[in-house]
Design an enzyme around this catalytic site. Structure first.
Site, PDB file in Angstrom:
ATOM      1  N   SER A 150      40.291 -72.370 -55.921  1.00  0.00           N
ATOM      2  CA  SER A 150      41.204 -73.489 -56.115  1.00  0.00           C
ATOM      3  C   SER A 150      40.837 -74.676 -55.227  1.00  0.00           C
ATOM      4  CB  SER A 150      42.641 -73.025 -55.892  1.00  0.00           C
ATOM      5  OG  SER A 150      43.565 -74.006 -56.301  1.00  0.00           O
ATOM      6  N   ASP A 305      42.771 -80.835 -58.468  1.00  0.00           N
ATOM      7  CA  ASP A 305      41.985 -80.129 -57.471  1.00  0.00           C
ATOM      8  C   ASP A 305      40.774 -79.513 -58.178  1.00  0.00           C
ATOM      9  OD1 ASP A 305      43.388 -78.156 -58.835  1.00  0.00           O
ATOM     10  OD2 ASP A 305      43.669 -76.909 -57.066  1.00  0.00           O
ATOM     11  N   ASP A 307      39.737 -76.652 -59.372  1.00  0.00           N
ATOM     12  CA  ASP A 307      39.855 -75.794 -60.556  1.00  0.00           C
ATOM     13  C   ASP A 307      40.884 -76.321 -61.540  1.00  0.00           C
ATOM     14  OD1 ASP A 307      42.080 -75.090 -58.967  1.00  0.00           O
ATOM     15  OD2 ASP A 307      42.161 -73.091 -59.840  1.00  0.00           O
ATOM     16  N   ASP A 309      44.112 -76.759 -61.552  1.00  0.00           N
ATOM     17  CA  ASP A 309      45.451 -76.204 -61.776  1.00  0.00           C
ATOM     18  C   ASP A 309      46.518 -77.002 -61.027  1.00  0.00           C
ATOM     19  OD1 ASP A 309      44.913 -75.293 -59.197  1.00  0.00           O
ATOM     20  OD2 ASP A 309      45.637 -73.257 -59.558  1.00  0.00           O
TER      21      ASP A 309
END
Length: 580
Positions: A150, A305, A307, A309
């Site tokens: 993440s 961010d 990734d 999400d």
């Protein structure tokens, strides 16, 4: 452990490590006799919990590496075979982001699943985490795995697990999987099926591009206003992550004609060359976005961010200056927009919104007035998603929105996890709606604050890495628990909630202090980083005719006094003198 015990553990690890790179790394540590480094690497096993696994990459059981992931996948596969009768038919989705080692970890995951007789539905290229979550639901897979860390720094990677309901795992599955992992043989004995053989046996299925198209169409249907803008100027950054191509396509299809990407951060790059910490909340992370926004005179800045999400948002304030919205402000805007506009357009079941115990209480105030069901859950989107599923089954409610203040948002049920791409698209839709009615996002936020109150919030994080850091964090929490403050500054503490007791929600190491006259501070260790986090909130009511900016200045001054007073109390109970 003394130096001899650590060396013995390291030698045992080396005999089972299948990766020459981490073997060489650990031999170098042994050669230089770095006992402190060995002690941290062998302090214990990387814990399988909140979001699967996440940690610093490197050799040893307390690191993310191929040995750990192979054993983890074998444990997950065996737990699935024991608990999901049709897992061999449904399979497991496997996705990955652009971090270092993600490709190798994803391939190992798929090969171990295949060796266990479980089909791996593999994304052949980099994907956002929300697309892996979507695929788990869309394909009716038994589970999903996303290799990502993440928003963590570049030295991290992770192994995020979804259950077949599309949500992140919760008890008892996390404990059950962890128990199976503990029983797995050494990593070099875990079977992996060769990729060609897995494909030939139908145990490695490359997912088609059409799945991404279906995801895009699904998030486009989440829009409320449903019309783009020929004039709204939007800046977008992917933060060196995997969201860029998806966000560009989504905004273009939605009819936004002036989208400017932050070119320096647009392509996936796991070294994150322009940011030390690729989290939009971190100081400096949005500097390039701000510079681009000033250059093109942007009305709106959207940031994912790495990734994709999470979502961060900058808007033009009423004074014309760009400012970063807090996670709570974004949540309140999206929540009100979906409830007041979207939910009214859809007949049927009671709309349901969910947030967490460390997020603003304002969503609950709005939900009660707007006739929606409302819940507060523990920190982590897994609790939001699973609570929405529980109420859907038990009461027939219709989940429309959930958020946590750490920039995580989910609109509707396209995914059962936070979705920075879908939320960004809906936020752009909100901005276009504001423009169509002759106002701005800042003006809309002020309308909400005049009606429901002005809530100001802040967070302070303190990082304590390594095994010693974990002990420091535990000491702080136990100090606050053993001697809770009776007052914070000028305000009396009227209630203390210790969530570790599990009285209202599942047990969790969280403390909340509610103050007379309004206000709350919540303390908890992070579930994914070596941090202790403090969350602060106060409510202020703008006076009749008073500019909201004046009420905000007053509230923020009070909030700072509140923060200073609480941190002084925390230091008395074990908080070291460090900078947040």
């Amino acid at each position: 452990m003394d130096a001899t015990e650590l060396k013995d553990k390291a030698e045992t690890w080396l005999r089972a490590d299948p990766d020459p790179a981490t073997v060489a790394e650990l031999r170098e540590v042994l050669a230089r006799g770095d006992v402190a480094d060995l002690a941290d690497r062998f302090a214990g096993d990387l814990e399988f919990g909140t979001a699967g696994l996440r940690g610093v990459m490197g050799a040893g059981p307390n690191r993310m590496n191929r040995a750990v992931v192979r054993r983890t996948t074998a444990g997950l596969a065996r737990y699935l075979k024991a608990t999901v009768p049709d897992v061999a038919r449904r399979g497991v989705v496997v996705g990955r982001d652009g971090r270092r080692l993600s490709a190798e970890l994803a391939e190992d995951t798929a090969r171990v699943l295949a060796a266990e007789g479980i089909p791996a539905h593999v994304f052949p290229s980099l994907v956002p985490t929300p697309l892996a979550a979507f695929a788990t639901l869309h394909l009716n897979a038994a589970a999903g795995v996303m290799v990502t860390a993440s928003h963590n720094p570049p030295e991290y990677n992770g192994f995020k697990v979804y259950w077949g309901n599309g949500a992140q795992i919760i008890p008892p599955h996390d404990k059950g999987i962890a128990a199976e992992i503990a029983r797995v043989e050494p990593a070099n004995q875990v079977r992996l099926l060769p990729v060609d053989e897995a494909r030939a046996r139908g145990l490695w299925n490359a997912l088609p591009d059409s799945l991404g198209e279906e995801y895009l169409e699904a998030i486009l249907r989440l829009r409320v206003h449903g019309r783009g803008s020929d004039s709204l100027r939007i800046v977008y950054t992917a933060m060196h992550g995997v969201g860029g191509v998806w966000m560009e396509r989504a905004l273009a299809r939605a009819g936004f004609r002036h989208v400017h990407v932050v070119a320096e951060q647009h392509q996936p790059d796991g070294t994150f060359p322009t940011v030390r910490f690729p989290n939009p909340e971190e100081p400096g992370a949005m500097d390039l976005s701000l510079a681009t926004a000033r250059r093109v005179n942007a009305d709106l800045v959207l940031a994912n961010d790495p990734d994709a999400d999470r979502l961060a948002v900058m808007i033009r304030g009423q004074d014309g200056a760009l400012r970063m919205l807090t996670g709570n402000e974004v949540g309140v805007l999206l929540g009100h927009y979906v409830l007041a506009r979207g939910a009214k357009q859809a007949a049927g079941a009671t709309p349901h919104v969910v947030t967490t115990i460390v997020s603003s209480t304002q969503l609950g105030d709005m939900a009660r007035e707007l006739g929606a069901a409302y819940d507060e859950v523990l920190t982590g989107f897994k609790w939001i998603a699973n609570r929405s599923l529980e109420r859907e089954r038990a009461e027939g409610t219709r989940f429309v929105f959930g958020y946590e203040e750490a920039l995580g948002y989910c609109v509707g049920t396209v995914t059962r996890d936070k979705d920075g791409v879908g939320a960004a698209l809906v936020f752009a839709d909100l901005a276009a709606w504001c423009e169509s009615r002759g106002t701005t996002v800042a003006g809309y936020l002020e309308e909400i604050q005049r009606r429901f109150g002005l809530y100001v919030s802040a967070q302070r994080n303190f990082t304590f890495p390594g095994a010693q850091g974990a002990q420091v964090i535990a000491r702080i929490m136990e100090g606050l628990r053993a001697s809770p403050p009776a007052r914070v500054g000028s305000r009396t503490v009227r209630a203390v909630t210790d969530y570790k007791k599990g009285e209202k929600l599942p047990p969790s190491n969280v403390l909340a202090f509610e103050l007379e006259g309004g206000g709350r501070v919540t303390a908890r260790p992070s579930g994914t980083e070596p941090k202790i986090k403090y969350y602060f909130e106060l409510k202020e009511t703008p006076g009749p005719g008073e500019p909201v900016s004046a009420a905000r200045a007053r509230a923020e001054a009070q909030l700072q006094q509140f923060i200073d007073a609480f941190l002084a109390l925390a230091r008395e109970r074990g908080q070291p003198e460090v900078t947040a």
